[in-house]
Scaffold this motif. Structure first.
Motif, mmCIF file in Angstrom:
data_model
loop_
_atom_site.group_PDB
_atom_site.id
_atom_site.type_symbol
_atom_site.label_atom_id
_atom_site.label_comp_id
_atom_site.label_asym_id
_atom_site.label_seq_id
_atom_site.Cartn_x
_atom_site.Cartn_y
_atom_site.Cartn_z
ATOM 1 N N GLN A 28 0.835 -1.194 0.000
ATOM 2 C CA GLN A 28 0.000 0.000 0.000
ATOM 3 C C GLN A 28 0.873 1.248 0.000
ATOM 4 O OE1 GLN A 28 -3.603 0.402 0.037
ATOM 5 N NE2 GLN A 28 -3.030 -1.512 -0.968
ATOM 6 N N PRO A 29 0.341 2.372 -0.498
ATOM 7 C CA PRO A 29 1.100 3.621 -0.399
ATOM 8 C C PRO A 29 1.311 3.973 1.078
ATOM 9 C CG PRO A 29 -0.917 3.904 -1.697
ATOM 10 C CD PRO A 29 -0.973 2.547 -1.107
ATOM 11 N N PRO A 30 2.346 4.748 1.398
ATOM 12 C CA PRO A 30 2.540 5.155 2.795
ATOM 13 C C PRO A 30 1.286 5.857 3.317
ATOM 14 C CG PRO A 30 4.357 5.904 1.399
ATOM 15 C CD PRO A 30 3.324 5.330 0.493
ATOM 16 N N ASP A 31 0.916 5.542 4.562
ATOM 17 C CA ASP A 31 -0.288 6.149 5.142
ATOM 18 C C ASP A 31 0.087 7.505 5.755
ATOM 19 O OD1 ASP A 31 -2.742 6.664 6.169
ATOM 20 O OD2 ASP A 31 -2.688 5.105 7.709
ATOM 21 N N THR A 32 0.520 8.422 4.908
ATOM 22 C CA THR A 32 0.996 9.722 5.395
ATOM 23 C C THR A 32 0.344 10.848 4.596
ATOM 24 O OG1 THR A 32 2.771 9.733 3.756
ATOM 25 C CG2 THR A 32 3.286 8.786 5.916
ATOM 26 N N MET A 33 0.353 12.043 5.150
ATOM 27 C CA MET A 33 -0.132 13.194 4.392
ATOM 28 C C MET A 33 0.814 13.502 3.234
ATOM 29 S SD MET A 33 -3.055 14.252 5.138
ATOM 30 C CE MET A 33 -3.100 15.792 4.228
ATOM 31 N N ARG A 36 -0.272 11.695 0.421
ATOM 32 C CA ARG A 36 -1.602 12.112 -0.055
ATOM 33 C C ARG A 36 -1.571 13.435 -0.808
ATOM 34 N NH1 ARG A 36 -2.992 9.011 4.457
ATOM 35 N NH2 ARG A 36 -4.717 7.593 3.984
ATOM 36 N N VAL A 37 -0.591 14.276 -0.513
ATOM 37 C CA VAL A 37 -0.560 15.580 -1.188
ATOM 38 C C VAL A 37 0.439 15.599 -2.347
ATOM 39 C CG1 VAL A 37 -1.339 16.804 0.867
ATOM 40 C CG2 VAL A 37 1.113 16.617 0.410
ATOM 41 N N GLU A 38 0.815 14.425 -2.811
ATOM 42 C CA GLU A 38 1.762 14.421 -3.940
ATOM 43 C C GLU A 38 1.194 15.145 -5.158
ATOM 44 O OE1 GLU A 38 4.032 11.095 -5.199
ATOM 45 O OE2 GLU A 38 4.278 10.393 -3.139
ATOM 46 N N ALA A 39 -0.132 15.178 -5.266
ATOM 47 C CA ALA A 39 -0.748 15.890 -6.392
ATOM 48 C C ALA A 39 -0.416 17.379 -6.345
ATOM 49 C CB ALA A 39 -2.257 15.682 -6.379
ATOM 50 N N CYS A 40 -0.029 17.909 -5.180
ATOM 51 C CA CYS A 40 0.260 19.341 -5.051
ATOM 52 C C CYS A 40 1.697 19.671 -5.454
ATOM 53 C CB CYS A 40 0.058 19.798 -3.596
ATOM 54 S SG CYS A 40 -1.422 19.127 -2.803
ATOM 55 N N LEU A 91 -13.409 17.072 -2.408
ATOM 56 C CA LEU A 91 -12.706 16.715 -1.176
ATOM 57 C C LEU A 91 -13.414 17.347 0.028
ATOM 58 C CD1 LEU A 91 -9.010 17.019 -2.373
ATOM 59 C CD2 LEU A 91 -10.540 15.032 -2.398
ATOM 60 N N TYR A 95 -10.525 16.884 5.353
ATOM 61 C CA TYR A 95 -9.340 16.544 4.574
ATOM 62 C C TYR A 95 -8.603 17.821 4.152
ATOM 63 C CZ TYR A 95 -6.549 13.862 1.140
ATOM 64 O OH TYR A 95 -5.535 13.264 0.433
ATOM 65 N N MET A 99 -4.800 18.962 4.989
ATOM 66 C CA MET A 99 -3.824 19.426 3.994
ATOM 67 C C MET A 99 -3.232 20.772 4.421
ATOM 68 S SD MET A 99 -5.629 18.706 0.331
ATOM 69 C CE MET A 99 -5.595 17.086 -0.427
ATOM 70 N N LYS B 325 -0.464 0.275 -6.673
ATOM 71 C CA LYS B 325 -0.689 -0.231 -5.321
ATOM 72 C C LYS B 325 -2.167 -0.033 -5.017
ATOM 73 C CE LYS B 325 3.933 0.074 -3.477
ATOM 74 N NZ LYS B 325 4.838 0.494 -2.403
ATOM 75 N N TRP B 329 -3.362 3.632 -5.443
ATOM 76 C CA TRP B 329 -2.593 3.952 -6.649
ATOM 77 C C TRP B 329 -3.003 2.927 -7.687
ATOM 78 C CZ3 TRP B 329 2.803 4.808 -3.886
ATOM 79 C CH2 TRP B 329 2.773 6.052 -3.233
ATOM 80 N N TYR B 355 -8.038 14.076 -8.025
ATOM 81 C CA TYR B 355 -8.321 13.337 -6.800
ATOM 82 C C TYR B 355 -9.612 12.554 -6.984
ATOM 83 C CZ TYR B 355 -4.878 15.268 -3.554
ATOM 84 O OH TYR B 355 -3.715 15.568 -2.897
ATOM 85 N N GLY B 358 -13.637 12.391 -1.984
ATOM 86 C CA GLY B 358 -13.565 12.028 -0.572
ATOM 87 C C GLY B 358 -14.916 11.471 -0.158
ATOM 88 N N TYR B 366 -5.879 9.534 -2.103
ATOM 89 C CA TYR B 366 -4.576 9.903 -2.668
ATOM 90 C C TYR B 366 -4.819 10.534 -4.035
ATOM 91 C CZ TYR B 366 -2.405 6.964 0.909
ATOM 92 O OH TYR B 366 -1.993 6.437 2.095
ATOM 93 N N GLY B 367 -3.978 11.502 -4.407
ATOM 94 C CA GLY B 367 -4.211 12.213 -5.664
ATOM 95 C C GLY B 367 -3.134 11.947 -6.693
ATOM 96 N N MET B 368 -3.505 12.159 -7.945
ATOM 97 C CA MET B 368 -2.568 12.040 -9.071
ATOM 98 C C MET B 368 -2.098 13.446 -9.433
ATOM 99 S SD MET B 368 -1.555 10.332 -12.081
ATOM 100 C CE MET B 368 -1.117 10.898 -13.734
ATOM 101 N N PRO B 369 -0.764 13.678 -9.494
ATOM 102 C CA PRO B 369 -0.280 15.024 -9.831
ATOM 103 C C PRO B 369 -0.595 15.401 -11.279
ATOM 104 C CG PRO B 369 1.481 13.635 -8.938
ATOM 105 C CD PRO B 369 0.323 12.740 -9.243
#
Lengths: 235, 412
Positions: A28-33, A36-40, A91, A95, A99, B325, B329, B355, B358, B366-369
């Motif tokens: 699984q992806p890391p359960d971290t903010m 989650r904010v990689e889109a930013c 969103l 959430y 962020m 994942k 993902w 995104y 929610g 989780y979001g896609m850049p």
């Protein structure tokens, strides 16, 4: 007895769910903010420090209340920038709050200010407006709200350091033309309405030359009184 | 003494009766609210930052802009003067209580299938919400579409009035799913090809199409080469509908709106029923893919550049073999939405990111850049061509021109 049986059943069900979750976390992806904010990050940088694009602002270290207000405004379309409006549309509030807090708590170093391309007298005019305002034209000094160190104040007033002139000037323009608005009383719209284009250029240029202060954190709420009411910074 | 007791008893009985009646009406209202969620009424009838169901949301169409109407119980500007009969007739026949024709942006061709009892429950719910005095904004349609009489022609071609008829050969669960998908869910509004007249023919139902004005492709629900769910497990389908993410894929764009405003609120039984029905309408034999318009040598260069871009920007989340994942993902290998004939959605995902919604089941997605600012048209085309053809995917390469054209696609 019945209640105890139920409680036991729930406990067992929880254990089963926990086991399942543990088995899955490896893939699984890391359960971290941060994940989650990689889109930013393509526009705002991995820690919200900004990128080489001068129109995308630094987010790191700004007050969480300010960042949250911006996320709400982008989500509803009140603040218009289609790529942001699109990303945030579905969103939920908690959430967006998370962020905002994530980026507020990041503290990458402020960048070295870039040498300014404007003339010295323009910079001097910018410094004059930012530090003292112009009472004759009803323009308050930037420092009267954004703080003597320009680091902002909790919870709703952003610092103005680490931003490029192009971004500051675009935002002041957006306030003047009404494409960026905030909660009433919309103090920045009132202020920007009194600025000329030359004022905007001068203030944006001077602010972008400011070096990082020893403590870049926003000052606590109520450290100083605002010169007038501001919907984003309720008393 | 006796009379006092009898009065007290009478009062108790009367109170109990009133309480009972209120219980019953609040049950109907709650059911109506649930059904209004299933019909996603709020998506159109509530404007951004607007009051609930007060309308005023602009709906851009190829024929001009429509403004949605106020359906709060305000007597002057809403539907406060409507009877339950009026409401049913509007839902069922696509005409206002005075007989006036409704533009088919309102999905009455689907809502006509809603039962009288469900229509009455939605009506009761709409009566119970806060009335808002807000006049409807006149539509801004171009000539000749501003002539409502044209709707008569559209209706003749594309509208069949009538409540849902259960298929006695199918299970109750299948029929419930069909009722929700074809009726309140109005899935066919997007997931069917729209012709130049803005209509969908019955024979083309659920076969997919480009959503006008939004430039997202709503994939076919009947072809397993698109969003046909024939080889999905029921759990993956219900996960996707209820939470927005699943082991097979994730919803973005207009479908994120549907999950956010509507599907996440449906109960497990109804969601499962929809999944059972959706799985059943997938057709087993897929048509062969269209051949690429790019010459072979050009596309192999493109795909080789695509792998470089992929390894640098995408593999860290989606995996070197496109395994992802899941559910957060999504996998790209064996993912129908990547391979299907229209490349609009994968190109837009690379350009705009996104995104998933929610939801209660996935409150912090989780979001896609977005990569519009980082990659050139050629790099976008290359990486999309790569993911459409790598790991056994059977899609076709796309051109830089296609990528460039979608840079200006509307984002909201």
């Amino acid at each position: 007895m019945f209640a105890r049986t139920i409680a036991l059943a729930i406990a067992i069900a929880n254990l089963a769910a926990f086991d399942g979750a543990a088995a899955q976390t490896a893939n699984q992806p890391p359960d971290t903010m941060a994940a989650r904010v990689e889109a930013c990050t393509p526009c705002h940088g991995n820690k919200g420090e900004g990128t080489s694009d001068v129109y995308f602002p630094r987010l790191a270290g700004k007050p969480a209340g300010y960042l949250y207000n911006q996320l709400l405004a982008f989500r509803s379309g009140r603040r218009k920038y289609p790529p942001m409006n699109y990303l945030l549309e579905f969103l939920p509030d908690p959430y967006l709050q998370a962020m905002a807090e994530y980026f507020a708590n990041e503290h990458p170093p402020l960048p070295q200010p870039a040498p300014s391309e404007v003339r010295k007298d323009v910079l001097a005019q910018g410094e004059q407006l930012a530090s003292s305002g112009d009472a004759n034209r009803n323009i308050p000094a930037c420092v009267s709200c954004h703080g003597p160190g320009l680091t902002g104040m909790q919870p709703g007033i952003p610092g103005l350091l680490g931003l490029r002139a192009a971004y500051i000037s675009a935002q002041l323009g957006a306030w003047r033309y009404g494409t960026r608005t905030a909660k009433s009383p919309d103090c920045m719209q009132l202020v920007a309405g009194h600025l000329t284009e030359a004022d905007v250029t001068a203030v944006a240029a001077w602010l972008a030359t400011r070096p990082a202060p020893a403590n870049p954190a926003p000052v606590p709420k109520g450290t100083y009184a605002l010169p007038f009411g501001c919907g984003s910074q309720p008393n | 003494m006796v009379s006092k007791l009898s009065i007290t008893l009478f009062a108790i009985v009367a109170l109990t009766t009133i309480a009972h009646a209120q219980d019953k009406s609040s049950d109907v209202i709650a059911r109506g609210e649930y059904l209004a969620r299933a019909g996603d009424c709020t998506a159109c009838h509530t404007a951004p930052e607007g009051r609930l169901f007060a309308g005023g949301r602009p709906m851009p169409t190829p024929f001009g802009t429509l403004y949605t109407s106020n359906i709060t119980p305000d007597p002057d500007t809403g539907i406060g003067k409507w009877s339950a009969d009026d409401f049913y007739k509007t839902m069922h026949s696509g005409r206002f209580p005075d007989g006036g024709l409704i533009y088919p942006a309102m999905p009455f061709a689907s809502y006509t299938k809603v039962t009288r009892a469900d229509s009455d429950a939605i009506y009761a719910y709409l009566r119970s919400i806060q009335p808002v005095n807000q006049k409807n904004k006149p539509h801004e349609l171009r000539f000749p579409y501003d002539n409502r009489q044209l709707i008569l022609g559209w209706r003749t071609l594309f509208f069949t009035e009538g409540e849902f008829k259960p298929d006695p050969k199918k299970s109750a669960e299948w029929n419930r799913g069909a009722y929700l998908v074809e009726g309140l869910g109005h899935c066919g509004m997007c997931h069917s090809p729209i012709n130049a007249l803005g209509g969908t023919s019955q024979s083309e139902a659920f076969k997919g199409g480009l959503i006008p004005m939004q430039n997202w492709y709503a994939p076919s629900l009947t072809s397993n080469r698109e969003a046909g769910l024939g080889d999905w497990s029921i759990k993956d389908i219900t996960d996707l509908l209820q939470t927005g993410v699943s082991m097979r894929g994730v919803v973005y764009g207009p479908m994120a709106e549907v999950v956010h405003n509507s599907l996440q609120y449906l109960n497990d039984e109804d969601t499962r029923a929809m999944a059972v029905y959706l799985k059943s309408i997938a057709e087993p034999s897929p048509p062969p893919p269209a051949s690429s318009t790019l010459p072979t040598s050009e596309s192999s260069l493109l795909i080789s550049l695509g792998k470089t871009v992929y390894d640098k920007h995408c593999a860290s989340c989606h995996g070197t073999q496109g395994e992802g994942k899941p559910p957060h993902w999504p996998p790209l290998a064996n993912n129908q939405s990547i391979e299907m004939q229209s490349a609009v959605n994968p190109i837009r995902m690379v350009l705009n990111g996104g995104y998933p919604p929610g939801t209660k089941g996935n409150p912090m997605p989780y979001g896609m850049p977005p990569f519009a600012g980082l990659l050139s048209d050629n790099e976008i085309a290359a990486v999309v061509s790569y993911i459409r053809t790598a790991w056994g995917n059977r899609g076709t390469p796309v051109s830089a021109r296609e990528a460039n054209e979608l840079r200006s696609a509307p984002l909201n």
